[in-house]
Design a protein around this motif. Structure first.
Motif, mmCIF file in Angstrom:
data_model
loop_
_atom_site.group_PDB
_atom_site.id
_atom_site.type_symbol
_atom_site.label_atom_id
_atom_site.label_comp_id
_atom_site.label_asym_id
_atom_site.label_seq_id
_atom_site.Cartn_x
_atom_site.Cartn_y
_atom_site.Cartn_z
ATOM 1 N N PHE A 77 0.834 -1.194 0.000
ATOM 2 C CA PHE A 77 0.000 0.000 0.000
ATOM 3 C C PHE A 77 0.876 1.253 0.000
ATOM 4 N N ALA A 78 1.916 1.244 0.829
ATOM 5 C CA ALA A 78 2.813 2.396 0.901
ATOM 6 C C ALA A 78 3.538 2.622 -0.419
ATOM 7 N N LEU A 79 4.069 1.559 -1.009
ATOM 8 C CA LEU A 79 4.848 1.713 -2.236
ATOM 9 C C LEU A 79 3.982 2.178 -3.406
ATOM 10 N N LEU A 80 2.733 1.735 -3.470
ATOM 11 C CA LEU A 80 1.843 2.186 -4.532
ATOM 12 C C LEU A 80 1.501 3.669 -4.380
ATOM 13 N N ASN A 81 1.326 4.114 -3.145
ATOM 14 C CA ASN A 81 1.064 5.529 -2.930
ATOM 15 C C ASN A 81 2.311 6.379 -3.125
ATOM 16 N N ASP A 88 -3.558 12.346 -1.828
ATOM 17 C CA ASP A 88 -4.635 11.896 -0.944
ATOM 18 C C ASP A 88 -4.330 10.551 -0.303
ATOM 19 N N GLY A 89 -3.190 9.959 -0.666
ATOM 20 C CA GLY A 89 -2.834 8.663 -0.103
ATOM 21 C C GLY A 89 -2.642 8.751 1.401
ATOM 22 N N PHE A 115 -6.656 7.648 -7.491
ATOM 23 C CA PHE A 115 -5.367 8.161 -7.930
ATOM 24 C C PHE A 115 -5.509 9.291 -8.954
ATOM 25 N N ASN A 116 -6.636 10.001 -8.914
ATOM 26 C CA ASN A 116 -6.801 11.100 -9.868
ATOM 27 C C ASN A 116 -5.874 12.271 -9.548
ATOM 28 N N LEU A 117 -5.402 12.355 -8.302
ATOM 29 C CA LEU A 117 -4.483 13.427 -7.908
ATOM 30 C C LEU A 117 -3.091 12.861 -7.648
ATOM 31 N N GLY A 145 -7.385 19.821 6.732
ATOM 32 C CA GLY A 145 -7.707 19.009 7.900
ATOM 33 C C GLY A 145 -7.355 17.547 7.784
ATOM 34 N N GLY A 146 -6.949 17.078 6.615
ATOM 35 C CA GLY A 146 -6.650 15.670 6.436
ATOM 36 C C GLY A 146 -5.186 15.357 6.699
ATOM 37 N N LEU A 147 -4.921 14.527 7.688
ATOM 38 C CA LEU A 147 -3.554 14.147 8.026
ATOM 39 C C LEU A 147 -3.407 12.630 8.021
#
Length: 344
Positions: A77-81, A88-89, A115-117, A145-147
């Motif tokens: 998951f980390a490597l794909l993001n 937004d990952g 993954f649009n962004l 606000g997203g962390l």
């Protein structure tokens, strides 16, 4: 749309100025079908995972975070993001699930989504830059606000996790993250969309025009394709430079084959001996070396010929090594197999 879930018991980062919290939403079963028992079970299991991850013994293979979370899914998951630098990952677009306990179910990251962004497509939060880690998203941070949950920074504190992350990256770079493979996929997608692109740009004449939040807006479709390829190549090169260290991902089956290699005890108490048990079907020339996490050789444990059958080599650890993760490599001239060793 009804939203149901719970707030994580831990903040995104442990800073007195952080005010944001992490909200975990139930998705399946849907809010109108999920039972209170299911909610309590999921909530309690996530709490157990977070408690294990925050604890001083979080890296313990038996009682730490691995008791509750599937490590390999967190790494993928980390490597794909990260390869896509998805702004937004981690912080917004993160699914995870848990299978039944009867299936040895643990918290598993995925399916991957949104993954649009990504891939340089965002002109904010440094999304277009090909350096920096998304797991290093600043905290505290005020804007939207997203962390990120504290999970991703905490996992990096575990030397074994970080080594596995390095190895997985290098493994994927020989297959699905190989640039030739990626470029072939991009070309194949472009071919499928070739006729559609004409209709697209007649209806929406946006080539060469800024559309939020694009960082790049080339004047032609061909330049769009080249921009994407070039961005990915630069991103991959940067990650290659970060995830260096001693990790061999080729030739493993040539070493193991039908043979068996076991290392014990592992984790290893201070100054205890390391035992390497071999079971070979033929005579082998073997070299066993101990390395630190960067790949620097520390000691040759054994070098010589082993006969067929079962044999055990004992190495007395007199190096006075500090606690942490080390790598044992075993080679026979045809390939290398690596085993993680943890000194307590």
């Amino acid at each position: 749309e009804q939203v149901d879930g719970f707030t994580s018991q831990y903040p995104p980062c442990f800073d007195p100025d952080v005010w944001q919290t992490i909200f975990i939403q139930y998705h399946d079963p849907q809010p109108d079908k999920i039972t209170s028992q299911q909610k309590n079970y999921i909530h309690g299991y996530v709490d157990s995972f977070e408690n294990a991850l925050i604890a001083p013994s979080f890296s313990d293979p038996a009682t730490g975070f691995r008791k509750f979370g599937d490590e390999s899914s967190f790494i993928d998951f980390a490597l794909l993001n990260e390869i896509s630098k998805n702004v937004d990952g981690y912080r917004w677009s993160s699914f995870f699930y848990k299978d039944k306990a009867s299936k040895n179910g643990k918290l598993t990251m995925g399916p991957i989504w949104d993954f649009n962004l990504a891939f340089g497509n965002a002109d904010y939060y440094n999304g277009a830059y090909t350096d920096e880690w998304q797991w290093d998203f600043p905290c505290p941070f005020e804007y939207d606000g997203g962390l990120n949950p504290f999970w991703w920074q905490r996992l990096l504190d575990d030397a074994v996790y970080y080594h596995n992350l390095q190895c997985r990256w290098k493994e994927l770079r020989t297959s699905v993250f190989d640039l030739n493979h990626i470029n072939t996929l991009i070309d194949s997608f472009a071919l499928v969309l070739d006729s559609a692109k004409e209709r697209q740009y007649v209806k929406y004449p946006i080539l060469g025009i800024y559309v939020w939040p694009n960082a790049y807006y080339p004047a032609t479709y061909a330049e769009e394709i080249d921009t994407l390829k070039n961005w990915i190549a630069a991103r991959v090169a940067w990650i290659d430079g970060q995830l260096q260290g001693g990790c061999t991902v080729t030739g493993i089956e040539e070493v193991k084959g039908t043979n068996e290699i076991n290392v014990y005890p592992n984790p290893i108490p201070a100054h205890a001996s390391i035992n390497i048990a071999f079971s070979f079907t033929s005579v082998k020339m073997i070299k066993a070396e101990l390395h630190d996490i960067t790949g620097k050789p520390l000691a040759t444990i054994f070098e010589g010929t082993l006969k067929s059958g079962k044999q055990i080599i004992e190495w007395k650890n007199d190096l006075d090594l500090p606690p942490g993760c080390y790598i044992l490599t075993i080679s026979n001239g045809n390939g290398i197999v690596s085993e993680k060793i943890v000194f307590l």
